[in-house]
Design a protein around this motif. Structure first.
Motif, PDB file in Angstrom:
ATOM      1  N   ASP A  81       0.836  -1.199   0.000  1.00  0.00           N
ATOM      2  CA  ASP A  81       0.000   0.000   0.000  1.00  0.00           C
ATOM      3  C   ASP A  81       0.874   1.253   0.000  1.00  0.00           C
ATOM      4  OD1 ASP A  81      -1.826   2.080   0.526  1.00  0.00           O
ATOM      5  OD2 ASP A  81      -3.028   0.874   1.864  1.00  0.00           O
ATOM      6  N   LEU A  82       1.894   1.281   0.855  1.00  0.00           N
ATOM      7  CA  LEU A  82       2.772   2.451   0.925  1.00  0.00           C
ATOM      8  C   LEU A  82       3.548   2.645  -0.376  1.00  0.00           C
ATOM      9  CD1 LEU A  82       4.097   2.062   4.565  1.00  0.00           C
ATOM     10  CD2 LEU A  82       2.566   3.860   3.714  1.00  0.00           C
ATOM     11  N   ALA A  83       4.030   1.546  -0.973  1.00  0.00           N
ATOM     12  CA  ALA A  83       4.742   1.658  -2.239  1.00  0.00           C
ATOM     13  C   ALA A  83       3.842   2.230  -3.324  1.00  0.00           C
ATOM     14  CB  ALA A  83       5.284   0.288  -2.660  1.00  0.00           C
ATOM     15  N   ALA A  84       2.568   1.825  -3.308  1.00  0.00           N
ATOM     16  CA  ALA A  84       1.616   2.352  -4.301  1.00  0.00           C
ATOM     17  C   ALA A  84       1.382   3.851  -4.105  1.00  0.00           C
ATOM     18  CB  ALA A  84       0.293   1.603  -4.199  1.00  0.00           C
ATOM     19  N   ARG A  85       1.645   4.351  -2.906  1.00  0.00           N
ATOM     20  CA  ARG A  85       1.507   5.783  -2.617  1.00  0.00           C
ATOM     21  C   ARG A  85       2.771   6.559  -2.956  1.00  0.00           C
ATOM     22  NH1 ARG A  85      -2.839   6.753   1.222  1.00  0.00           N
ATOM     23  NH2 ARG A  85      -3.818   4.759   1.841  1.00  0.00           N
ATOM     24  N   GLY A  86       3.780   5.865  -3.471  1.00  0.00           N
ATOM     25  CA  GLY A  86       5.009   6.520  -3.860  1.00  0.00           C
ATOM     26  C   GLY A  86       6.123   6.484  -2.833  1.00  0.00           C
ATOM     27  N   TRP A  87       5.910   5.761  -1.734  1.00  0.00           N
ATOM     28  CA  TRP A  87       6.929   5.656  -0.699  1.00  0.00           C
ATOM     29  C   TRP A  87       8.065   4.727  -1.153  1.00  0.00           C
ATOM     30  CZ3 TRP A  87       6.100   6.045   5.114  1.00  0.00           C
ATOM     31  CH2 TRP A  87       5.125   7.013   5.430  1.00  0.00           C
ATOM     32  N   THR A  88       9.252   4.960  -0.610  1.00  0.00           N
ATOM     33  CA  THR A  88      10.335   3.988  -0.703  1.00  0.00           C
ATOM     34  C   THR A  88      10.161   3.031   0.473  1.00  0.00           C
ATOM     35  OG1 THR A  88      11.841   5.586  -1.706  1.00  0.00           O
ATOM     36  CG2 THR A  88      12.836   3.671  -0.627  1.00  0.00           C
ATOM     37  N   VAL A  89      10.022   1.752   0.174  1.00  0.00           N
ATOM     38  CA  VAL A  89       9.716   0.765   1.212  1.00  0.00           C
ATOM     39  C   VAL A  89      10.748  -0.353   1.168  1.00  0.00           C
ATOM     40  CG1 VAL A  89       7.994  -0.807   2.154  1.00  0.00           C
ATOM     41  CG2 VAL A  89       7.252   1.270   0.977  1.00  0.00           C
ATOM     42  N   GLU A  90      11.326  -0.633   2.323  1.00  0.00           N
ATOM     43  CA  GLU A  90      12.263  -1.740   2.462  1.00  0.00           C
ATOM     44  C   GLU A  90      11.678  -2.733   3.457  1.00  0.00           C
ATOM     45  OE1 GLU A  90      16.407   0.657   1.818  1.00  0.00           O
ATOM     46  OE2 GLU A  90      14.987   1.292   3.370  1.00  0.00           O
ATOM     47  N   VAL A  91      11.596  -3.982   3.058  1.00  0.00           N
ATOM     48  CA  VAL A  91      10.989  -5.023   3.881  1.00  0.00           C
ATOM     49  C   VAL A  91      12.065  -5.991   4.353  1.00  0.00           C
ATOM     50  CG1 VAL A  91       9.374  -6.955   3.910  1.00  0.00           C
ATOM     51  CG2 VAL A  91       8.765  -4.842   2.711  1.00  0.00           C
ATOM     52  N   CYS A  92      12.085  -6.232   5.655  1.00  0.00           N
ATOM     53  CA  CYS A  92      13.002  -7.211   6.240  1.00  0.00           C
ATOM     54  C   CYS A  92      12.163  -8.253   6.976  1.00  0.00           C
ATOM     55  CB  CYS A  92      13.967  -6.543   7.205  1.00  0.00           C
ATOM     56  SG  CYS A  92      15.059  -5.327   6.422  1.00  0.00           S
ATOM     57  N   ALA A  93      12.463  -9.517   6.746  1.00  0.00           N
ATOM     58  CA  ALA A  93      11.586 -10.570   7.259  1.00  0.00           C
ATOM     59  C   ALA A  93      12.343 -11.578   8.110  1.00  0.00           C
ATOM     60  CB  ALA A  93      10.901 -11.293   6.105  1.00  0.00           C
ATOM     61  N   LEU A  94      11.620 -12.108   9.088  1.00  0.00           N
ATOM     62  CA  LEU A  94      12.128 -13.158   9.970  1.00  0.00           C
ATOM     63  C   LEU A  94      11.562 -14.492   9.510  1.00  0.00           C
ATOM     64  CD1 LEU A  94      13.587 -13.951  12.648  1.00  0.00           C
ATOM     65  CD2 LEU A  94      11.379 -13.602  13.786  1.00  0.00           C
ATOM     66  N   GLY A  95      12.441 -15.480   9.352  1.00  0.00           N
ATOM     67  CA  GLY A  95      11.969 -16.818   9.025  1.00  0.00           C
ATOM     68  C   GLY A  95      11.956 -17.117   7.536  1.00  0.00           C
ATOM     69  N   ASP A  96      11.675 -18.369   7.239  1.00  0.00           N
ATOM     70  CA  ASP A  96      11.632 -18.861   5.863  1.00  0.00           C
ATOM     71  C   ASP A  96      10.243 -18.614   5.281  1.00  0.00           C
ATOM     72  OD1 ASP A  96      11.631 -20.305   3.509  1.00  0.00           O
ATOM     73  OD2 ASP A  96      12.550 -22.096   4.371  1.00  0.00           O
ATOM     74  N   PRO A  97      10.131 -17.859   4.171  1.00  0.00           N
ATOM     75  CA  PRO A  97       8.805 -17.582   3.602  1.00  0.00           C
ATOM     76  C   PRO A  97       8.038 -18.826   3.187  1.00  0.00           C
ATOM     77  CG  PRO A  97      10.552 -16.899   2.093  1.00  0.00           C
ATOM     78  CD  PRO A  97      11.199 -17.202   3.408  1.00  0.00           C
ATOM     79  N   VAL A  98       8.725 -19.918   2.955  1.00  0.00           N
ATOM     80  CA  VAL A  98       8.066 -21.172   2.593  1.00  0.00           C
ATOM     81  C   VAL A  98       7.164 -21.653   3.731  1.00  0.00           C
ATOM     82  CG1 VAL A  98       8.469 -23.602   2.013  1.00  0.00           C
ATOM     83  CG2 VAL A  98       9.893 -21.827   0.988  1.00  0.00           C
ATOM     84  N   ARG A  99       7.476 -21.250   4.954  1.00  0.00           N
ATOM     85  CA  ARG A  99       6.720 -21.714   6.120  1.00  0.00           C
ATOM     86  C   ARG A  99       5.615 -20.744   6.530  1.00  0.00           C
ATOM     87  NH1 ARG A  99      10.972 -23.660  10.575  1.00  0.00           N
ATOM     88  NH2 ARG A  99       9.032 -24.508  11.446  1.00  0.00           N
ATOM     89  N   LEU A 100       5.394 -19.684   5.767  1.00  0.00           N
ATOM     90  CA  LEU A 100       4.331 -18.743   6.106  1.00  0.00           C
ATOM     91  C   LEU A 100       2.959 -19.402   5.994  1.00  0.00           C
ATOM     92  CD1 LEU A 100       5.551 -15.552   4.188  1.00  0.00           C
ATOM     93  CD2 LEU A 100       5.212 -15.707   6.659  1.00  0.00           C
ATOM     94  N   PRO A 101       1.985 -19.013   6.827  1.00  0.00           N
ATOM     95  CA  PRO A 101       0.601 -19.480   6.653  1.00  0.00           C
ATOM     96  C   PRO A 101       0.086 -19.021   5.277  1.00  0.00           C
ATOM     97  CG  PRO A 101       0.878 -18.359   8.763  1.00  0.00           C
ATOM     98  CD  PRO A 101       2.124 -18.106   7.981  1.00  0.00           C
ATOM     99  N   PRO A 102      -0.939 -19.690   4.739  1.00  0.00           N
ATOM    100  CA  PRO A 102      -1.368 -19.424   3.360  1.00  0.00           C
ATOM    101  C   PRO A 102      -1.671 -17.959   3.051  1.00  0.00           C
ATOM    102  CG  PRO A 102      -2.383 -21.425   4.155  1.00  0.00           C
ATOM    103  CD  PRO A 102      -1.669 -20.842   5.325  1.00  0.00           C
ATOM    104  N   ASP A 103      -2.431 -17.278   3.902  1.00  0.00           N
ATOM    105  CA  ASP A 103      -2.786 -15.887   3.596  1.00  0.00           C
ATOM    106  C   ASP A 103      -1.555 -14.982   3.644  1.00  0.00           C
ATOM    107  OD1 ASP A 103      -5.502 -16.526   3.280  1.00  0.00           O
ATOM    108  OD2 ASP A 103      -5.884 -16.291   5.427  1.00  0.00           O
ATOM    109  N   ALA A 104      -0.691 -15.209   4.620  1.00  0.00           N
ATOM    110  CA  ALA A 104       0.538 -14.423   4.699  1.00  0.00           C
ATOM    111  C   ALA A 104       1.457 -14.734   3.518  1.00  0.00           C
ATOM    112  CB  ALA A 104       1.253 -14.691   6.021  1.00  0.00           C
ATOM    113  N   ALA A 105       1.477 -15.996   3.082  1.00  0.00           N
ATOM    114  CA  ALA A 105       2.292 -16.372   1.925  1.00  0.00           C
ATOM    115  C   ALA A 105       1.815 -15.644   0.677  1.00  0.00           C
ATOM    116  CB  ALA A 105       2.255 -17.880   1.724  1.00  0.00           C
ATOM    117  N   ALA A 106       0.502 -15.517   0.532  1.00  0.00           N
ATOM    118  CA  ALA A 106      -0.044 -14.802  -0.624  1.00  0.00           C
ATOM    119  C   ALA A 106       0.315 -13.319  -0.565  1.00  0.00           C
ATOM    120  CB  ALA A 106      -1.559 -14.977  -0.683  1.00  0.00           C
TER     121      ALA A 106
END
Length: 220
Positions: A81-106
């Motif tokens: 949402d913020l990127a669509a507003r023109g923001w510079t967004v950097e995302v840092c994540a904990l854990g393996d994305p393969v193990r995310l729950p389905p909605d979070a994975a999407a």
């Protein structure tokens, strides 16, 4: 207690009661987890911009810290949402994305169509100079002390950044408000549907709390 959008009252729900409300709503077929996540992420951005109107104009920079569960999914929605507003967004994540729950994975996959996801350990180098740091690491389900990269990153959040917690500041017990080893020091906490006990404690201490309606109906 600050309210955003259309809210009912200030009925306080425990973490277990909140999960029951969400489960019942999804079981009824009235809403899906993916829709709730999208409403939560977009609602959190709206609440943040309502709290700090100066951020609504122009491009700014955000670092979003995403966890291994659905709280992290809310963070990916916020990043998009913020990127669509023109923001510079950097995302840092904990854990393996393969193990995310389905909605979070999407939500993760949707964000990956916009920008990169970096390891959480890289966040301390990125946070200085950010206008906003968003904590979407852990939600109402956290019950163990934070350690490792999560604790190190929370300790490294710059005082100069505006700090937004999604649902519950990571490192806080939703029911008791206890600090579990380390905790995100939020300037604004955005929660959903109804406040939890920790929010009444934060508000009593003078912290800003916004409650966003995500369409779950009347609080239990």
């Amino acid at each position: 207690m600050k309210k955003h959008a259309q809210m009912r009252g200030d009925a306080v729900l425990s973490a277990a009661e909140m999960r029951e409300v969400e489960t019942a709503a999804m079981a009824s077929g009235s809403v899906t987890g993916a829709v709730l996540m999208d409403r939560a992420g977009r609602g959190a951005v709206a609440a943040m911009l309502d709290h700090w109107p100066d951020l609504a104009a122009g491009a700014h920079r955000a670092v979003v810290l995403c966890g291994p569960g659905n709280n992290g999914g809310d963070g990916y929605v916020m990043a998009r949402d913020l990127a669509a507003r023109g923001w510079t967004v950097e995302v840092c994540a904990l854990g393996d994305p393969v193990r995310l729950p389905p909605d979070a994975a999407a939500a993760h996959a949707a964000w990956c169509g916009v920008g990169a996801v970096l390891p959480l350990a890289e966040a301390p180098a990125l946070m200085p100079g950010a206008d906003v740091v968003i904590d979407a690491l852990f939600g109402i389900g956290l019950s163990r002390p934070l350690a490792g990269d999560a604790a190190a990153v929370l300790d490294a959040v710059p005082r100069t950044a505006r700090k937004v917690a999604v649902d519950v500041p990571s490192g806080r017990d939703a029911d008791t408000g206890a600090v579990l080893g380390a905790a995100f020091d939020a300037d604004l906490t955005v929660t959903f549907h109804a406040p939890k006990p920790v929010h009444t404690m934060l508000a009593a201490a003078g912290a800003a709390v916004a409650v966003v309606d995500i369409g779950l109906g009347t609080a239990a």
